[in-house]
Design a protein around this motif. Structure first.
Motif, short mmCIF file in Angstrom:
data_model
loop_
_atom_site.label_atom_id
_atom_site.label_comp_id
_atom_site.label_asym_id
_atom_site.label_seq_id
_atom_site.Cartn_x
_atom_site.Cartn_y
_atom_site.Cartn_z
N ILE A 86 0.84 -1.21 0.00
CA ILE A 86 0.00 0.00 0.00
C ILE A 86 0.86 1.25 0.00
O ILE A 86 0.62 2.21 -0.76
N VAL A 87 1.90 1.27 0.85
CA VAL A 87 2.82 2.41 0.90
C VAL A 87 3.50 2.61 -0.45
O VAL A 87 3.64 3.75 -0.94
N ALA A 88 3.93 1.52 -1.10
CA ALA A 88 4.60 1.61 -2.40
C ALA A 88 3.67 2.21 -3.45
O ALA A 88 4.08 3.06 -4.25
N ILE A 89 2.39 1.79 -3.46
CA ILE A 89 1.44 2.33 -4.44
C ILE A 89 1.19 3.81 -4.19
O ILE A 89 1.19 4.62 -5.14
N VAL A 90 1.02 4.19 -2.93
CA VAL A 90 0.79 5.60 -2.59
C VAL A 90 1.98 6.46 -2.98
O VAL A 90 1.84 7.55 -3.56
N VAL A 91 3.20 5.96 -2.69
CA VAL A 91 4.41 6.72 -3.03
C VAL A 91 4.53 6.90 -4.54
O VAL A 91 4.89 7.99 -5.02
N CYS A 92 4.22 5.86 -5.32
CA CYS A 92 4.28 5.98 -6.78
C CYS A 92 3.31 7.04 -7.30
O CYS A 92 3.66 7.82 -8.20
N ILE A 93 2.10 7.07 -6.73
CA ILE A 93 1.12 8.08 -7.15
C ILE A 93 1.59 9.48 -6.80
O ILE A 93 1.50 10.42 -7.61
N VAL A 94 2.14 9.64 -5.59
CA VAL A 94 2.64 10.96 -5.16
C VAL A 94 3.79 11.41 -6.05
O VAL A 94 3.87 12.58 -6.46
N VAL A 95 4.71 10.48 -6.37
CA VAL A 95 5.84 10.82 -7.23
C VAL A 95 5.35 11.25 -8.61
O VAL A 95 5.86 12.23 -9.19
N LEU A 96 4.37 10.56 -9.15
CA LEU A 96 3.83 10.90 -10.47
C LEU A 96 3.20 12.29 -10.46
O LEU A 96 3.46 13.10 -11.37
N ILE A 97 2.41 12.59 -9.45
CA ILE A 97 1.76 13.91 -9.36
C ILE A 97 2.82 15.01 -9.22
O ILE A 97 2.73 16.07 -9.86
N LYS A 100 7.15 15.29 -23.27
CA LYS A 100 6.64 15.54 -21.91
C LYS A 100 6.32 14.23 -21.19
O LYS A 100 6.60 14.08 -19.99
N PHE A 101 5.73 13.29 -21.92
CA PHE A 101 5.44 11.99 -21.32
C PHE A 101 6.72 11.29 -20.90
O PHE A 101 6.81 10.70 -19.81
N ILE A 102 7.75 11.36 -21.74
CA ILE A 102 9.04 10.74 -21.42
C ILE A 102 9.66 11.41 -20.20
O ILE A 102 10.24 10.73 -19.34
N VAL A 103 9.53 12.74 -20.10
CA VAL A 103 10.09 13.45 -18.94
C VAL A 103 9.43 12.98 -17.65
O VAL A 103 10.10 12.64 -16.67
N VAL A 104 8.11 12.95 -17.63
CA VAL A 104 7.39 12.53 -16.42
C VAL A 104 7.69 11.07 -16.09
O VAL A 104 7.96 10.72 -14.93
N PHE A 105 7.69 10.22 -17.11
CA PHE A 105 7.95 8.80 -16.89
C PHE A 105 9.39 8.58 -16.40
O PHE A 105 9.63 7.80 -15.47
N GLY A 106 10.35 9.28 -17.02
CA GLY A 106 11.75 9.11 -16.63
C GLY A 106 12.01 9.60 -15.22
O GLY A 106 12.72 8.94 -14.44
N LEU A 107 11.47 10.76 -14.86
CA LEU A 107 11.64 11.27 -13.50
C LEU A 107 11.01 10.32 -12.48
O LEU A 107 11.55 10.12 -11.39
#
Length: 509
Positions: A10-21, A43-50
């Motif tokens: 659950i923590v991993a999923i929440v962290v991934c969502i926060v990182v994406l936002i 732009k998609f590559i930038v967000v995905f890469g970060l």
């Protein structure tokens, strides 16, 4: 243990969502106005890469937590029921390598292509460049993997005494050892000559990760070593070079006139370079002049920003000046805190990595004690130190980019970052993130022991044929500390000096 694993997922999923936002927020606020409502693929590559870079760094604390999920379990196979961290590491870094060596170059070639060409021709040109890159990388990887893609483990035989199984058990607290006279209670090493080398073929994914780590380690040692010093010192010296008071209107007009002249000179030089590019004469002199124009443009932007700070205008001029003063005070505070972190990093490298045997676990003990205070406190501090290294890499790349001709400048500025600069910095972050993880797994080996990351980046990487000597003799750590020391000397000698205004700009003939 199941509840712990569920909480970790659950923590991993929440962290991934926060990182994406958060990465979407960075993109929206840092992008240049010219890139709004277009360049969606970059732009998609930038967000995905970060996101991949941030998640890869956070995976090491997750790896430590995953190890703790089965540490106290009675069932021997309990660790097989936790998250498959080794498979996740391999997957993340294969994606990392594909982004760095193929996807990001394609996006940059397409974005920087001649705008006068059609979209089809720009895509074709970018694909050709990527195919050439793929062929070269594939040949190099295949040849190296076939020739030296082996792991050499040093093995030493152990020996111990034995005794026949007794009819009656004769061992007790007073006689716990084997033999009446030898009293050899445990295995002991034989002579040094008994050491042998156990050789096995490394898996191809692990070998790709290892070579990407080597490339990233070279960049990390250079940029990170410079950045670990210039990141805090740059903030501190910017406070000392701050504008002390608001200038008069006449001074503002005089300075603005000079900057206007400089801007016209740069526009004229840029037009001349663009004309040379159209004519096809892109030699060494042309690239050198482009580099000089980029440098002067960055200096001009900094001068304009400084002039706006020294002479705030509008109805809220006093508020703007107050915010400017507070901003420089914040830089001083952040610089002092950063300097403490940088000193702690360098001291830890010397104490724990360069001195054999280590004088102290140092930061490893700090993280363990923080974990004893609160479960995630040590993990959070651990993640912070890893992220700080990435920030140091970016700071070092920016500093060297402004001073070395062979390094391309790709500045990151709020509301004024072009997509090619975004892509370049994302590629740099992705490439160095592998080395940051490997570096942290080694530097904090006591805290991150028995993790999947240590298995990949510790045992396998440091035993690869031809590569292991770079880690055996701490080449990257020594280079890191040496460059940090040289940067400190540079700032001590020249950092206190104010930047002198440059004269009339001319292209080299």
């Amino acid at each position: 243990m199941g509840d712990f694993n569920l909480a970790l997922v659950i923590v991993a999923i929440v962290v991934c969502i926060v990182v994406l936002i958060f990465n979407v927020y960075l993109l929206v606020n840092y992008q240049h106005p010219d890139d709004k409502n277009q360049a969606y693929f970059p732009k998609f590559i930038v967000v995905f890469g970060l996101s991949v870079a941030a998640i890869s760094i956070l995976m090491l604390p997750a790896d430590v937590a995953n190890r703790q999920a089965c540490r106290h379990s009675i069932y021997n196979g309990a660790c097989n029921l936790t998250l498959p961290m080794k498979d996740l590491w391999i997957a993340v870094y294969i994606v990392d390598a594909v982004l760095v060596f193929f996807i990001i170059p394609f996006a940059m070639f397409y974005y920087e292509g001649d705008q006068d060409k059609s979209i089809g021709k720009r895509i074709k040109s970018a694909i050709l460049w990527v195919i050439v890159t793929a062929i070269v990388c594939g040949l190099v990887l295949g040849i190296l993997y076939g020739l030296v893609g082996k792991v050499d483990f040093a093995v030493r035989h152990l020996a111990s005494a034995t005794t026949n199984f007794p009819s009656s058990w004769g061992f007790s607290s007073g006689q716990p050892c084997v033999g009446n006279n030898a009293h050899q209670c445990s295995a002991y090493p034989l002579k040094t000559s008994s050491e042998k080398t156990w050789t096995m073929q490394a898996t191809f994914p692990e070998y790709v990760v290892a070579l990407a780590t080597i490339v990233g380690s070279v960049l990390f040692a250079i940029f990170g070593g410079v950045g670990i010093a210039c990141l805090p010192l740059g903030l501190i010296f910017s406070f000392f070079h701050r504008p002390k008071a608001v200038i008069t209107r006449s001074q503002y007009i005089k300075e603005a006139t000079e900057l206007g002249k400089k801007a016209r000179e740069l526009k004229k030089a840029a037009d001349a370079l663009h004309q040379e590019e159209r004519s096809g004469s892109k030699g060494r002199k042309w690239r050198k002049n482009v580099k000089e124009v980029e440098k002067e443009l960055l200096r001009l932007e900094d001068d304009v920003k400084l002039l706006e700070e020294m002479y705030p205008q509008g109805e809220k001029a006093e508020t703007a000046w107050a915010l400017t003063v507070l901003g420089y005070l914040a830089k001083l505070v952040l610089g002092i805190l950063g300097l403490i972190v940088s000193v702690a990093w360098v001291a830890h490298i010397v104490i724990y990595l360069l001195i054999d045997p280590p004088l102290s676990p140092f930061l490893n003990e700090v993280f363990i004690k923080l974990d004893s205070v609160w479960g995630l406190l040590g993990t959070a501090a651990f993640a912070f130190f890893c992220f700080y290294l990435l920030l140091a890499v970016i700071a070092g790349a920016m500093m060297l980019g402004l001073r070395l001709v062979f390094i391309t400048i790709h500045p990151m500025k709020w509301g004024a970052t072009l997509m090619n600069s975004f892509l370049f910095n994302v590629g740099l972050i992705l490439l160095c993130s592998i080395s940051v993880i490997q570096f942290c797994a080694t530097a904090f080996g006591y805290y991150a022991q028995a993790t999947a990351a240590q298995e990949i980046f510790g045992h396998t990487l440091q035993s690869l044929r031809g590569i292991k000597y770079l880690y055996k003799y701490n080449v990257f750590q020594i280079a890191f500390v040496a460059l940090a020391g040289l940067t400190l000397v540079y700032y001590a000698a020249f950092g206190w000096r104010r930047k002198k205004p440059s004269g009339r700009f001319q292209l080299s003939s």
